[in-house]
Design an enzyme around this catalytic site. Structure first.
Site, mmCIF file in Angstrom:
data_model
loop_
_atom_site.group_PDB
_atom_site.id
_atom_site.type_symbol
_atom_site.label_atom_id
_atom_site.label_comp_id
_atom_site.label_asym_id
_atom_site.label_seq_id
_atom_site.Cartn_x
_atom_site.Cartn_y
_atom_site.Cartn_z
ATOM 1 C CB SER A 49 -0.961 -0.040 1.163
ATOM 2 O OG SER A 49 -1.890 0.863 1.229
ATOM 3 C CG HIS A 50 0.303 3.863 3.433
ATOM 4 N ND1 HIS A 50 -0.451 2.497 3.397
ATOM 5 C CD2 HIS A 50 0.995 3.982 4.627
ATOM 6 C CE1 HIS A 50 -0.570 2.378 4.682
ATOM 7 N NE2 HIS A 50 0.243 3.074 5.422
ATOM 8 C CG ASP A 81 -3.085 -0.369 -2.351
ATOM 9 O OD1 ASP A 81 -3.001 0.639 -1.764
ATOM 10 O OD2 ASP A 81 -3.684 -1.290 -1.554
ATOM 11 C CE LYS A 90 -7.557 1.760 2.477
ATOM 12 N NZ LYS A 90 -7.229 0.782 3.080
ATOM 13 C CG ASP A 128 -2.893 3.934 -1.314
ATOM 14 O OD1 ASP A 128 -3.566 3.671 -2.449
ATOM 15 O OD2 ASP A 128 -2.753 3.044 -0.324
ATOM 16 C CG ASP A 147 -6.288 0.586 -0.700
ATOM 17 O OD1 ASP A 147 -5.330 1.456 -0.591
ATOM 18 O OD2 ASP A 147 -6.215 -0.521 -0.100
ATOM 19 N NE ARG A 148 -3.843 4.099 3.131
ATOM 20 C CZ ARG A 148 -3.440 4.218 4.350
ATOM 21 N NH1 ARG A 148 -3.198 5.505 4.575
ATOM 22 N NH2 ARG A 148 -3.373 3.280 5.291
HETATM 23 C C1 VG1 Z 1 -3.811 1.500 8.392
HETATM 24 C C2 VG1 Z 1 -5.012 2.535 8.599
HETATM 25 C C3 VG1 Z 1 -6.321 1.498 8.233
HETATM 26 C C4 VG1 Z 1 -5.995 0.906 6.838
HETATM 27 C C5 VG1 Z 1 -4.781 0.063 6.642
HETATM 28 C C6 VG1 Z 1 -4.757 -0.337 5.565
HETATM 29 O O1 VG1 Z 1 -3.856 0.460 9.319
HETATM 30 O O2 VG1 Z 1 -4.901 2.980 9.590
HETATM 31 O O3 VG1 Z 1 -7.286 2.415 8.412
HETATM 32 O O4 VG1 Z 1 -7.433 -0.008 6.830
HETATM 33 O O5 VG1 Z 1 -3.943 0.940 6.958
HETATM 34 O O6 VG1 Z 1 -4.672 0.901 4.379
HETATM 35 P P1 VG1 Z 1 -3.048 0.637 10.484
HETATM 36 O O7 VG1 Z 1 -3.091 -0.863 11.304
HETATM 37 O O8 VG1 Z 1 -1.508 1.063 10.290
HETATM 38 O O9 VG1 Z 1 -3.596 1.842 11.228
HETATM 39 V V1 VG1 Z 1 -3.946 0.203 2.893
HETATM 40 O O10 VG1 Z 1 -4.244 1.523 1.752
HETATM 41 O O11 VG1 Z 1 -2.408 0.084 3.730
HETATM 42 O O12 VG1 Z 1 -4.365 -1.181 2.377
HETATM 43 CO CO CO Z 2 -3.560 0.970 0.190
#
Ligand code: VG1
Ligand code: CO
Length: 544
Positions: A113-114, A280, A377, A278, A282-283
């Site tokens: 992801s990010h 991947d 998302k 982001d 989804d954000r």
């Molecule tokens: C974070 C965010 C959470 C989100 C997750 C995955 O998790 O707070 O809301 O669903 O990332 O997002 P954490 O456990 O680090 O707070 V993504 O865009 O990484 O798939």
């Molecule tokens: Co993501």
């Protein structure tokens, strides 16, 4: 096709977090590390003979090599077919869309992801089920258990597959189909939103847009949809070519990391809408001219207006938000007369509610919004939603949000993150907070009296499963809240997240700066947690 059955020994750290298994590339590159985890997933799924899986990732370093390994292991595990995005690319929401559209046994999404990419960055894998959503906890728990007892994995001795060339080819008894990663997703978007209306607004010059793909997966999606289909000018999408290391940056859509876009939106002649996604896809971050929309507000605005858009004309069945997300959407749900669910952090908890048709929209404060169109998302979906709304209302982003505040009141909101801290210190902070919980209710701190204090526990209203210790909530009599939790996606030390929220009904006070409006609560959070003092950090690493 020759199949090797290779001996292996388990790793003890393959426990999926908030969203799949995320580790440093150096960890994923250890001998058999990836293979063990993939075999643990296959073993968990049971007999896969003849089944189809979707495979794709955000294009980060290791994406291609991991897919080659997955292809060989899938063939050796009797899987019937793999549907793979061209060049190994699939955004997370597009992967979810394909799993649903082609009714597959699920899919493997390769992404962290990010989190930064490249040889020194992070890599990740998650399994999504038949509904297109992240596997629920009982599945990830089984994968973890399996990973701790694994002794062998199966892999076919075959050549690498050309991932760049569209079409089908046999690999032993299995078929690999390389498909256009964008088309199915673009069609779904066209079905949900009024593309004609958005196109007309763009062509008339009334609606201008800038989209920052942050050198990550959404580049090809945004170009095809915004520039090719909606006729936004070439160059609307910036940083639009997915790079293995995301240009050395964090593909995290916030004001801090999407600097180029932020500078543009806070400068002269800013476009109507600025948005970023982001790693991947989804954000989403939504900006107007000199105006930042908090993700919690975005969810509330979308909920209040969904019935105006083609895909949601029948209105909402219900809504859901993750626990730390502000209660702005709760007010909309109340006004509309639908249920609002509060779930733990992580998209996997929305899956059951969506499948059971209890909700239509859901979101998280972490720049995530989505609906029942997929089970992830969806960054570009949110951007199109906003474009459709602006074209329809002929208002600026700021006007739409200010109108919303006038009607519902404003929820001032911020999140303070302390990243890469010593896990022992993080543990001690949480421990101290937990110990205070029983004595907090009834106590008054300045203007705030504690109404409740607990460690959030969630009982899934559909399958009755219980998830405990999902974050410490301190709620005050006026509806304000402070939430503390540890991140489940990081790969370096621990990350403490402090979420702060205060409700302000008075219109005259809506223009305050959020950090100022929340300053008393920020101080109180420090008093209760001693986060700065214990981490010896002068300030949070990131404020969103
Ligand atoms: C974070 C965010 C959470 C989100 C997750 C995955 O998790 O707070 O809301 O669903 O990332 O997002 P954490 O456990 O680090 O707070 V993504 O865009 O990484 O798939
Ligand atoms: Co993501």
């Amino acid at each position: 096709m020759k199949i090797d059955i290779r001996k292996t020994t388990p790793f003890t750290d393959q426990k999926p977090g908030t969203s799949g298994l995320r580790k440093k590339v150096s960890v994923f590159s250890r001998k058999n590390y990836l293979e063990n985890f993939i075999q643990a997933i296959f073993d968990t799924l049971g007999d896969l003979t003849g089944q189809t899986l979707v495979v794709g990732g955000d294009g980060r370093y290791m994406n291609r090599t991991a897919i080659q390994t997955i292809i060989k292991m899938a063939a050796a595990n009797s899987i019937g077919k793999l549907i793979i995005g061209q060049n190994g690319l699939l955004s997370t929401p597009a992967a979810s869309c394909m799993i649903r559209k082609y009714k597959t046994r699920g899919g493997l999404i390769l992404s962290a992801s990010h989190n930064p990419g490249g040889p020194d960055g992070d890599f990740g894998i998650k399994y999504n089920g038949e509904n297109g959503g992240p596997a629920p906890e009982h599945v990830t728990d089984t994968v973890y258990r399996r990973s701790r007892e694994i002794t062998q994995f199966r892999i076919a001795d075959v050549e690498d597959v050309d991932l760049d060339c569209l079409g089908e080819r046999p690999i032993g008894g299995m078929t690999v189909q390389i498909i256009d990663p964008v088309e199915d997703y673009a069609q779904l978007m066209e079905h949900l939103f009024d593309f004609n209306l958005i196109r007309a607004a763009i062509l008339s010059g009334a609606l201008t847009v800038k989209f920052d793909a942050m050198h990550a997966i959404t580049g090809p999606y945004a170009k095809r949809i915004l520039e090719d289909r909606l006729y936004a000018v070439t160059g609307t999408v910036i940083n639009g070519i997915p790079l293995e290391d995301f240009g050395g940056e964090h593909p995290d859509p916030n004001l801090f990391h999407a600097r180029e876009l932020a500078a543009l939106m806070y400068g002269a002649n800013a476009p109507t809408l600025g948005a970023a996604s982001d790693g991947d896809g989804d954000r989403n971050m939504i900006l107007g001219s000199r105006f930042f929309v908090t993700p919690s507000d975005s969810l509330a605005v979308l909920a209040a207006n969904a019935h105006l858009l083609p895909g949601y004309r029948d209105g909402l069945r219900g809504v859901a938000r993750s626990m730390p997300t502000s209660q702005a959407v709760d007010r909309v749900a109340e006004a509309v007369g639908v249920d609002c669910y509060e779930t733990p952090t992580g998209w996997k908890f929305f899956g059951n509610l969506l499948d059971a048709r209890k909700i239509t929209l859901c979101g998280e404060e972490s720049f995530g919004t989505g609906s029942d169109h997929v089970r992830e998302k969806d960054g570009l979906w949110a951007v199109l939603f906003w474009l459709n709304l602006i074209a329809l209302k002929r208002q600026s982003v700021a006007e739409i949000v200010r109108d919303h505040w006038r009607r519902f009141g404003r929820h001032f909101y911020t999140r303070h993150d302390y990243e890469a801290i010593d896990p022992n210190i993080a543990g001690a902070i949480v421990h101290r907070l937990r110990q205070q919980l029983p004595s907090l209710p009834g106590q008054t701190f300045g203007a705030y009296t504690v109404a409740f204090a607990d460690d959030f526990s969630y009982e899934d209203p559909v399958d009755g499963s219980i998830s405990e210790k999902q974050g410490i909530r301190i709620g005050f009599k006026d509806g304000s809240r402070i939430v503390f939790r540890l991140s489940g996606t990081g790969t370096e030390g621990a990350t403490l997240r402090i979420y702060l929220e205060r409700y302000e009904p008075e219109i005259e006070k809506h223009e305050q700066d959020a950090q100022e409006a929340l300053s008393d609560l920020i101080q109180l959070a420090e008093h209760l947690s001693e986060a700065k003092q214990r981490t010896r950090m002068a300030a949070p690493t990131v404020i969103t």
